[in-house]
Structures are given as structure tokens and as C-alpha cells.
Design a protein around this motif. Structure first.
Motif, PDB file in Angstrom:
ATOM      1  N   UNK A 420       0.868  -1.076  -0.126  1.00  0.00           N
ATOM      2  CA  UNK A 420       0.140   0.038   0.155  1.00  0.00           C
ATOM      3  C   UNK A 420       1.100   1.140   0.482  1.00  0.00           C
ATOM      4  N   UNK A 421       2.034   1.496   0.974  1.00  0.00           N
ATOM      5  CA  UNK A 421       2.890   2.609   1.007  1.00  0.00           C
ATOM      6  C   UNK A 421       3.475   2.805  -0.333  1.00  0.00           C
ATOM      7  N   UNK A 422       3.990   1.525  -1.156  1.00  0.00           N
ATOM      8  CA  UNK A 422       4.044   1.778  -2.376  1.00  0.00           C
ATOM      9  C   UNK A 422       3.427   2.683  -3.594  1.00  0.00           C
ATOM     10  N   UNK A 423       1.825   2.170  -3.864  1.00  0.00           N
ATOM     11  CA  UNK A 423       1.210   2.208  -4.446  1.00  0.00           C
ATOM     12  C   UNK A 423       0.848   3.615  -4.568  1.00  0.00           C
ATOM     13  N   UNK A 424       1.047   3.977  -3.017  1.00  0.00           N
ATOM     14  CA  UNK A 424       0.570   5.704  -3.067  1.00  0.00           C
ATOM     15  C   UNK A 424       1.409   6.435  -3.746  1.00  0.00           C
ATOM     16  N   UNK A 425       2.821   6.171  -3.746  1.00  0.00           N
ATOM     17  CA  UNK A 425       3.645   6.572  -4.063  1.00  0.00           C
ATOM     18  C   UNK A 425       3.732   7.146  -5.339  1.00  0.00           C
ATOM     19  N   UNK A 426       2.644   6.139  -6.330  1.00  0.00           N
ATOM     20  CA  UNK A 426       2.608   6.159  -7.228  1.00  0.00           C
ATOM     21  C   UNK A 426       1.319   7.237  -8.014  1.00  0.00           C
ATOM     22  N   UNK A 427       0.259   7.844  -6.639  1.00  0.00           N
ATOM     23  CA  UNK A 427      -0.537   8.578  -6.801  1.00  0.00           C
ATOM     24  C   UNK A 427      -1.613   7.616  -6.747  1.00  0.00           C
ATOM     25  N   UNK A 428      -1.830   6.816  -6.374  1.00  0.00           N
ATOM     26  CA  UNK A 428      -2.715   5.222  -5.790  1.00  0.00           C
ATOM     27  C   UNK A 428      -3.199   6.076  -5.024  1.00  0.00           C
ATOM     28  N   UNK A 429      -4.566   5.891  -4.160  1.00  0.00           N
ATOM     29  CA  UNK A 429      -5.277   5.588  -3.226  1.00  0.00           C
ATOM     30  C   UNK A 429      -6.027   4.623  -3.240  1.00  0.00           C
ATOM     31  N   UNK A 430      -5.945   3.443  -2.718  1.00  0.00           N
ATOM     32  CA  UNK A 430      -6.937   2.674  -2.326  1.00  0.00           C
ATOM     33  C   UNK A 430      -8.262   3.297  -0.525  1.00  0.00           C
ATOM     34  N   UNK A 431      -9.082   2.623  -2.087  1.00  0.00           N
ATOM     35  CA  UNK A 431     -10.577   3.324  -0.394  1.00  0.00           C
ATOM     36  C   UNK A 431     -10.795   2.179   0.543  1.00  0.00           C
ATOM     37  N   UNK A 432     -11.747   2.014   0.985  1.00  0.00           N
ATOM     38  CA  UNK A 432     -11.578   1.236   2.262  1.00  0.00           C
ATOM     39  C   UNK A 432     -12.059   0.339   1.490  1.00  0.00           C
ATOM     40  N   UNK A 433     -13.243   0.291   0.773  1.00  0.00           N
ATOM     41  CA  UNK A 433     -13.904  -1.533   0.582  1.00  0.00           C
ATOM     42  C   UNK A 433     -12.882  -2.026  -0.608  1.00  0.00           C
ATOM     43  N   UNK A 434     -12.021  -1.515  -1.239  1.00  0.00           N
ATOM     44  CA  UNK A 434     -11.061  -1.848  -2.026  1.00  0.00           C
ATOM     45  C   UNK A 434      -9.621  -2.396  -1.229  1.00  0.00           C
ATOM     46  N   UNK A 435      -9.434  -1.982  -0.288  1.00  0.00           N
ATOM     47  CA  UNK A 435      -8.245  -2.403   0.784  1.00  0.00           C
ATOM     48  C   UNK A 435      -9.153  -3.881   1.923  1.00  0.00           C
ATOM     49  N   UNK A 436     -10.412  -3.658   2.054  1.00  0.00           N
ATOM     50  CA  UNK A 436     -10.957  -4.611   2.637  1.00  0.00           C
ATOM     51  C   UNK A 436     -10.828  -5.951   1.173  1.00  0.00           C
ATOM     52  N   UNK A 437     -10.993  -5.278   0.233  1.00  0.00           N
ATOM     53  CA  UNK A 437     -11.160  -6.832  -1.287  1.00  0.00           C
ATOM     54  C   UNK A 437      -9.435  -6.955  -1.074  1.00  0.00           C
ATOM     55  N   UNK A 438      -8.793  -6.594  -0.338  1.00  0.00           N
ATOM     56  CA  UNK A 438      -7.294  -7.126  -0.562  1.00  0.00           C
ATOM     57  C   UNK A 438      -7.227  -7.729   0.119  1.00  0.00           C
TER      58      UNK A 438
END
Length: 494
Positions: A420-438
């Protein structure tokens, strides 16, 4: 004079080497310690001693230094060294007064007997036929001429280069009717090194370079300028010779390497001389050459294969988008399936003590069946050592010992927080539902969907994300990496 074929066996690390249909410009490549210098030395020994077998020459080895010529110092077996040499009409005319080409095959044996090296003739033919008595004597005369027509240029030998400088002084001081050669040589330097506007010897006897209109003694000039001037002089004096150049790129910047190689290629195309070059330079590898001679080593024994950069090989490297030099300079190639990314495999191998830089490992991803077949073809053509990762169901059974299975995508081993830390560096911020789906989906599929919603093709940045995630030790690593590391070590030890 030109070497068409060359054979050597039991010389230093070299065993059972047969190189045929050699060209004018031959580049010898291979990992350190694979026998490149030994091959150059063997060619030099062959040419310098063409008549040795005919004369049944015998040399006393008082200090037992010549024993070092034998592979593993095993003097119970003979050294075999030979080949096919083609002499031009001009060379034959000069030596024996006949206007004809001659192609001579000679193979000599060297035996060690009571501290004496004894040469003998194993085979001998002229234009593919046994020589007549007259031809026998004529070829002996040609061989005497040939022994003076080979030049070995070392990486660096102060005595050798001092002798070259002395020859330059002699040419500079030659009679007026011969001075034209010197001026032609000076013009050649200006063409290859535009920064040098002229050279001359001052009264002190030192060579002075005119660099951008500033006089500089050669021993104070950049080392690349020093070496290339001496190299150019050697080339200039080497008409009709066989040149053996040991890593000519030393101290030369890339542009200069390319210019020198272009000059050498032009002159070999015009049969000025024949050249064999050992190199570690990608700029020399990428030059237009006639043949690559690829050195291999197994169980301490060096072998060699000759490869021509033909249309087929150019097409294969073009489709695979790989640089031939990168492939040739690697000791081992690892091919991964679409389940893995090269940067991730490199990071994991480093964590268990496998360095691609130290061991000469190149890692490439195989995206489809066509690419796999092209790699297999290139493996065969170049004699590559290859390990397959995650491709076991797609290769022949005879390659299974070189394959490591990989059961799932590399993303499934990533630490979720680090990912999650890495993809945020690419400007991608998953929402709560997406984080649950992970936690519910396979990580690779989750990443594809998350990036797709934002109009980004995850596969295009997969390698970069994988490298950032796995560069830290906290990321889980599949057990298959240990198996891969063991296979790499086993090939390294061979």
C-alpha cells in the motif's frame, strides 16, 4: 595471410576447440577466466611456429616453464595446435615467385619428453591435397614469412609500447622520400581523434601532441589518447598481418572505441589484415564484426563456439528487445514466466547472497510462447547456460533439471502494508472497500483492478512496483528462490 580454420587441444585451459570459416574481424568474448587470453596466445603460438613440426623442432625446458602450457600441467598428453591458412597471390609471389593463392592446412603436436618440448607434424595438406616435394619446400618458405606476420598487442606492457614509440621515432626521422608515410599516419590520427591537430617529436626526443593548439607531451596527455595513438600506429604498420588485440578498449572512451572499431572493420573488409580481439566492451560487441567467438568453461576446461551475427540472430534479439552484448557478457541467463518480474527476482536473490553483478546473471521475462521459442533458439545458437523459472510445463523434458517451478504470482508474497505504501507513491490511494477486498482476492488480480479503475495498466508498471516493494527485507519470499539459488550455485561451481 588469413587464418581460415583454427584448432587447439590440451593447451592451458583450452580443450578440443575447432573454429572454422573465420572472418576478417573476430571478437572473442567470455566471462573472466574463461580462456580468452589463452586462445589469443594459442593463435600466436601456432603462427610463430608453423614450421616447427616440419623441422621436428626440439626445445629444452631447463626451468620447467613450458610445462605451464599443458592443461592441468598434464604432460602425458600432447598439445595439438593447427589450422588452415590462406596466402594471397601477392604473398605467394613475394615468397616463392608464383602468382597463385595457396591454402595450407597444418596440424602440429607438442610432446614433453625429458624436459624437452618436441614438435611433430600430425597432418599437412596444400589446397586440400598432400603436398608434392616442391610444394613442401615452397610452403616452408611461406611459413617462415608467416611467422613474422603476427602481432600480439597486450593490454599493457611498458616494454612493448616503448618499442612501438621507438619505431615511431624511426619513421619520423626517415629520409625525405619516406616521410610521406609519417604524414599519412599523422593525418590518420586527426581523422580518428579530431581533438589532436598534429603530432611531432621535439629535440628532446619526446612525442608532443597538438591538442586544440596546445602542445602536450604524450606521457602527460590523457591515457586514452596515449593508447589510441600507439594502437593506430600498430594498425598502420600491420598490413598483411594477423593482429591479436587484448582488450583494446582499456582507457578509451566509448566514442573512441567506436571510431577504432570502424577503422578496423574498414581495413579488414579491404583485406589489409585479419584481427582477433578480446573484449569486455559493449561498444566493441555492438560494432559490425564478422564473427563472435564465445568462450565457455566447464569443470575447469575452456571451449569455444563461433557465432555469426546473421539476419536470424538480429531478428531474434530485435523481437526479444535484448542487447546481444548484455546476453554475451552474462555467465548465466534466468528466464522467468509471466508470474514473476526480473527486478523482484534480483532483489530476492540478493537477500540470500546471490549477486547478479558478481556472478554474471541476466534475468529476462518470457511473455509468451513465441518469446520462449526464440530464447530456446538463441540458447542453442550462443551456447547459453539458462535456468527457467515458472516455465517447467512449457519446455522439453531434457531441460527439466534446469527448471524451477513457480506456483503463483509474485504479488501474493508481498507484505500488504508495504504494498500500500508503494502504490501510494504512484498516486494511487485505495478506498476502504478496496482495502477490504485486498484480503479476499489474490493480490495480482486486486492490483490490476485497482489500477484499471484509475485508467492505469498495472502490467506496465508491475516491474517498478515489484522492485520498490521487495527491496526491503520484510517482504516474504517464496521457497522457490532457495531452489533457484542452489541451481545457480551448482552451475557456478561447474
Amino acid at each position: 595471410m588469413k587464418i581460415i580454420n583454427f584448432y587447439v587441444d590440451n593447451f592451458r585451459s583450452l580443450s578440443n576447440i575447432r573454429l572454422e570459416d573465420l572472418g576478417g574481424l573476430n571478437v572473442i568474448v567470455g566471462y573472466n577466466g574463461y580462456g580468452k587470453t589463452n586462445l589469443l596466445t594459442a593463435i600466436y603460438l601456432f603462427i610463430k611456429n608453423l614450421n616447427a613440426g616440419i623441422e621436428k623442432r626440439s626445445i629444452e625446458d631447463r626451468d620447467q616453464e613450458y610445462m605451464l602450457l599443458w592443461r592441468d600441467y598434464d604432460i602425458t598428453k600432447p598439445i595439438s595446435i593447427g589450422g588452415v591458412i590462406e596466402f594471397s597471390e601477392e604473398e605467394v609471389q613475394k615468397s616463392i615467385g608464383k602468382s597463385q593463392k595457396l591454402r595450407v592446412e597444418v596440424v602440429n603436436k607438442l610432446r614433453y619428453n625429458n624436459r624437452f618440448i618436441e614438435w611433430s607434424l600430425e597432418s599437412f595438406s596444400v589446397n586440400n591435397s598432400p603436398p608434392t616435394r616442391d610444394q613442401f619446400e615452397e610452403v616452408k618458405s611461406l611459413f617462415s614469412l608467416a611467422s613474422q606476420s603476427v602481432e600480439y598487442v597486450p593490454i599493457f606492457d611498458q616494454t612493448y609500447f616503448d618499442a612501438i614509440l621507438k619505431k615511431m621515432i624511426e619513421m619520423n626521422r626517415s629520409p625525405i622520400n619516406m616521410r610521406r608515410k609519417w604524414y599519412d599516419f599523422v593525418n590518420l590520427i586527426g581523422e580518428v581523434i579530431p581533438e589532436i591537430k598534429g603530432i611531432e617529436f621535439w629535440d628532446s626526443g619526446k612525442l608532443v601532441l597538438n591538442i586544440q593548439n596546445l602542445p602536450i607531451y604524450i606521457d602527460l596527455a590523457a591515457s586514452g589518447f596515449q593508447r589510441v595513438i600507439l594502437m593506430l600506429f600498430i594498425l598502420w604498420l600491420s598490413g598483411r598481418k594477423i593482429l591479436l588485440l587484448e582488450e583494446p578498449e582499456v582507457n578509451m572512451y566509448p566514442t573512441l572505441q567506436s571510431r577504432i572499431m570502424k577503422l578496423i572493420k574498414d581495413w579488414t573488409n579491404n583485406n589489409v589484415f585479419q584481427v582477433f580481439i578480446t573484449t569486455h566492451s559493449p561498444y566493441i560487441i555492438s560494432s559490425t564484426v564478422d564473427n563472435y567467438i564465445i568462450m565457455k568453461k566447464k569443470n575447469g576446461v575452456s571451449s569455444a563456439i563461433k557465432v555469426t551475427l546473421d539476419e536470424q540472430l538480429r531478428t531474434i534479439t530485435g523481437i526479444l528487445r535484448v542487447n546481444l552484448g548484455d546476453v554475451l557478457f552474462n555467465r548465466l541467463i534466468v528466464l522467468t514466466s509471466e508470474l514473476a518480474e526480473p527486478s523482484v527476482i534480483l532483489n530476492w536473490l540478493r537477500r540470500i547472497g546471490i549477486s547478479n553483478d558478481e556472478l554474471g546473471i541476466g534475468i529476462y521475462k518470457v511473455n509468451n510462447e513465441l518469446e520462449l521459442q526464440l530464447w530456446l533458439k538463441m540458447r542453442e545458437m550462443l551456447g547459453l547456460d539458462v535456468i527457467f523459472l515458472g516455465l517447467c510445463d512449457k519446455i522439453d523434458i531434457n531441460l527439466k533439471d534446469y527448471c524451477v517451478p513457480l506456483g503463483r504470482e509474485i504479488e501474493n508474497y508481498y507484505t500488504k502494508g508495504r504494498l500500500i505504501d508503494v502504490i501510494r507513491k504512484f498516486g494511487v490511494y485505495p478506498d476502504e472497500k478496496e482495502l477490504r477486498d485486498l484480503t479476499k482476492e489474490e493480490t495480482y488480480r486486486w492490483l490490476v483492478n485497482v489500477f484499471k479503475k484509475r485508467g492505469i495498466d498495472y502490467d506496465k508498471i508491475r516491474n517498478s512496483i515489484g522492485e520498490l516493494v521487495t527491496m526491503y527485507d520484510g517482504v516474504e519470499m517464496p521457497k522457490e528462490m532457495e531452489i533457484l539459488a542452489n541451481k545457480i550455485k551448482s552451475l557456478e561451481s561447474i
